[in-house]
Enzyme design. Structure first.
Site, PDB file in Angstrom:
ATOM      1  N   TYR A  47      -8.324  35.298  29.234  1.00 35.99           N
ATOM      2  CA  TYR A  47      -9.711  35.572  29.618  1.00 35.99           C
ATOM      3  C   TYR A  47      -9.991  35.026  31.022  1.00 35.99           C
ATOM      4  O   TYR A  47     -10.543  35.723  31.886  1.00 35.99           O
ATOM      5  CB  TYR A  47     -10.657  34.932  28.597  1.00 35.99           C
ATOM      6  CG  TYR A  47     -12.115  35.217  28.843  1.00 35.99           C
ATOM      7  CD1 TYR A  47     -12.679  36.440  28.490  1.00 35.99           C
ATOM      8  CD2 TYR A  47     -12.941  34.270  29.447  1.00 35.99           C
ATOM      9  CE1 TYR A  47     -14.025  36.704  28.728  1.00 35.99           C
ATOM     10  CE2 TYR A  47     -14.284  34.528  29.685  1.00 35.99           C
ATOM     11  CZ  TYR A  47     -14.817  35.748  29.321  1.00 35.99           C
ATOM     12  OH  TYR A  47     -16.150  36.013  29.565  1.00 35.99           O
TER      13      TYR A  47
HETATM   14  N1  LIG Z   1     -21.361  35.896  26.193  1.00 33.90           N
HETATM   15  C1  LIG Z   1     -20.754  35.024  26.980  1.00 33.90           C
HETATM   16  O1  LIG Z   1     -20.634  33.839  26.662  1.00 33.90           O
HETATM   17  C2  LIG Z   1     -20.244  35.464  28.332  1.00 33.90           C
HETATM   18  C3  LIG Z   1     -20.133  34.511  29.362  1.00 33.90           C
HETATM   19  C4  LIG Z   1     -19.631  34.928  30.604  1.00 33.90           C
HETATM   20  C5  LIG Z   1     -19.268  36.232  30.796  1.00 33.90           C
HETATM   21  N2  LIG Z   1     -19.396  37.123  29.770  1.00 33.90           N
HETATM   22  C6  LIG Z   1     -18.970  38.500  29.989  1.00 33.90           C
HETATM   23  O2  LIG Z   1     -20.097  39.352  29.836  1.00 33.90           O
HETATM   24  C7  LIG Z   1     -19.659  40.617  29.366  1.00 33.90           C
HETATM   25  C8  LIG Z   1     -20.461  41.010  28.138  1.00 33.90           C
HETATM   26  O3  LIG Z   1     -20.251  40.039  27.140  1.00 33.90           O
HETATM   27  P1  LIG Z   1     -21.117  39.968  25.823  1.00 33.90           P
HETATM   28  O4  LIG Z   1     -21.142  38.560  25.421  1.00 33.90           O
HETATM   29  O5  LIG Z   1     -22.388  40.705  25.980  1.00 33.90           O
HETATM   30  O6  LIG Z   1     -20.143  40.763  24.802  1.00 33.90           O
HETATM   31  P2  LIG Z   1     -20.458  41.591  23.468  1.00 33.90           P
HETATM   32  O7  LIG Z   1     -19.250  41.432  22.598  1.00 33.90           O
HETATM   33  O8  LIG Z   1     -21.796  41.229  22.923  1.00 33.90           O
HETATM   34  O9  LIG Z   1     -20.555  43.099  24.007  1.00 33.90           O
HETATM   35  C9  LIG Z   1     -19.448  43.736  24.586  1.00 33.90           C
HETATM   36  C10 LIG Z   1     -19.647  45.243  24.518  1.00 33.90           C
HETATM   37  O10 LIG Z   1     -18.503  45.860  25.123  1.00 33.90           O
HETATM   38  C11 LIG Z   1     -18.133  46.985  24.331  1.00 33.90           C
HETATM   39  N3  LIG Z   1     -16.724  47.321  24.534  1.00 33.90           N
HETATM   40  C12 LIG Z   1     -15.630  46.638  24.061  1.00 33.90           C
HETATM   41  N4  LIG Z   1     -14.507  47.285  24.409  1.00 33.90           N
HETATM   42  C13 LIG Z   1     -14.883  48.371  25.123  1.00 33.90           C
HETATM   43  C14 LIG Z   1     -14.165  49.434  25.738  1.00 33.90           C
HETATM   44  N5  LIG Z   1     -12.828  49.475  25.701  1.00 33.90           N
HETATM   45  N6  LIG Z   1     -14.861  50.398  26.378  1.00 33.90           N
HETATM   46  C15 LIG Z   1     -16.218  50.367  26.420  1.00 33.90           C
HETATM   47  N7  LIG Z   1     -16.946  49.395  25.829  1.00 33.90           N
HETATM   48  C16 LIG Z   1     -16.283  48.419  25.201  1.00 33.90           C
HETATM   49  C17 LIG Z   1     -18.418  46.536  22.901  1.00 33.90           C
HETATM   50  O11 LIG Z   1     -18.514  47.648  22.008  1.00 33.90           O
HETATM   51  C18 LIG Z   1     -19.728  45.778  23.072  1.00 33.90           C
HETATM   52  O12 LIG Z   1     -20.852  46.617  22.921  1.00 33.90           O
HETATM   53  C19 LIG Z   1     -18.156  40.501  29.124  1.00 33.90           C
HETATM   54  O13 LIG Z   1     -17.457  40.977  30.239  1.00 33.90           O
HETATM   55  C20 LIG Z   1     -17.952  39.009  28.996  1.00 33.90           C
HETATM   56  O14 LIG Z   1     -16.655  38.600  29.326  1.00 33.90           O
HETATM   57  C21 LIG Z   1     -19.882  36.773  28.557  1.00 33.90           C
END
Ligand SMILES: NC(=O)c1ccc[n+]([C@@H]2O[C@H](COP(=O)([O-])OP(=O)(O)OC[C@H]3O[C@@H](n4cnc5c(N)ncnc54)[C@H](O)[C@@H]3O)[C@@H](O)[C@H]2O)c1
Length: 248
Positions: free
Chosen positions: A155
């Site tokens: 990651y």
């Molecule tokens: N939540 C955290 O703690 C956090 C912190 C820093 C960065 N991020 C980043 O923010 C972004 C969103 O995270 P989140 O927490 O909202 O995640 P989440 O799991 O709530 O949502 C992710 C979404 O991506 C979709 N997805 C997965 N694989 C896919 C694919 N191959 N094609 C299209 N869509 C796809 C899923 O269906 C889901 O709706 C990610 O890139 C994550 O790495 C999250």
């Protein structure tokens, strides 16, 4: 809520069905934009689009598949006639293990979505932005990409890659009215937590000087500004939203 002007703007938010992506889509629509929720999970994307209203549409796409992404781009262009904003948000955490315990296939799975996905989407959509002479690209990286979290090398490496991709792309597009920036959030409580161990979640919270997780609405507010016309000079840059964790 501050008013950000995204009137008449057309946006794509990958992974927009839930979590941070959904909050970004909601903020964009509240700011006047139309938004295509590009997500693998069509049922959730459709439900979310319905809840957001007429300005949101759901598009099923796997962002790791270049052919599917080109098809989704064409469908979005047919619906909106232009793409002003691309938010590369779809991502996964992967299984929390040390480097030596991580299966190579798991490493590849995380890199494929988190790093190849943004590359594939940029490759597909940037030419349409160049033709249209306008674009705002926001890549959702992570503080893990700056610091390297233990038990999350895949990651962390994928998000460091997203930061470097953003820096290169920003320079390549500098002579156009197209900017590309990245944000590096601390942990936000979303469905992504279901993929992590409690030990890892506790570790992430312990590293945030503000002593709490970032709210998805707080990330969306920053992304909305980066996606607006006002953000015209900053490009290839990394915007911190880590509650004080980032030191550079
Ligand atoms: N939540 C955290 O703690 C956090 C912190 C820093 C960065 N991020 C980043 O923010 C972004 C969103 O995270 P989140 O927490 O909202 O995640 P989440 O799991 O709530 O949502 C992710 C979404 O991506 C979709 N997805 C997965 N694989 C896919 C694919 N191959 N094609 C299209 N869509 C796809 C899923 O269906 C889901 O709706 C990610 O890139 C994550 O790495 C999250």
């Amino acid at each position: 809520m501050n008013h950000i002007d995204l009137n008449n703007r057309c946006a794509i938010v990958t992974g927009g069905a839930q979590g941070i992506g959904r909050a970004i889509a909601e903020r964009f629509v509240a700011s006047g934009a139309r938004v295509a929720l590009w997500d693998y999970d069509l049922a959730t994307a459709e439900k979310t689009a319905k809840e957001i209203g007429d300005a949101a549409v759901a598009v099923q796409v796997d962002v790791t598949d270049p052919v599917a992404v080109d098809k989704a781009r064409d469908a979005t262009l047919a619906a909106f006639s232009k793409i002003d904003i691309l938010v590369n948000n779809a991502g996964i955490a992967g299984v929390n293990k040390t480097v030596w315990e991580t299966d190579y296939a798991e490493w590849q799975r995380v890199l494929k979505l988190n790093l190849d996905g943004p590359f594939i989407c940029c490759k597909s959509i940037v030419p349409a932005m160049i033709a249209h002479k306008y674009g705002r690209i926001v890549n959702i990286a992570s503080i893990a990409g700056k610091e390297g979290n233990p038990n999350a090398a895949h990651y962390s490496a994928s998000k460091a890659g997203v930061i470097a991709l953003t820096k290169s792309l920003g320079k390549e597009l500098a002579s156009y009215d197209i900017v590309a920036n990245a944000v590096t959030p601390a942990a936000a409580r979303t469905a992504i937590f279901d993929q992590m161990t409690q030990q890892h979640i506790d570790f992430m919270l312990s590293k945030i000087p503000k002593g709490r997780f970032v709210l998805v609405e707080e990330v969306a507010a920053l992304v909305a500004w980066l996606a607006s016309e006002d953000c015209a000079f900053s490009t290839g840059a990394v915007f911190d939203i880590s509650g004080g964790r980032a030191t550079y």
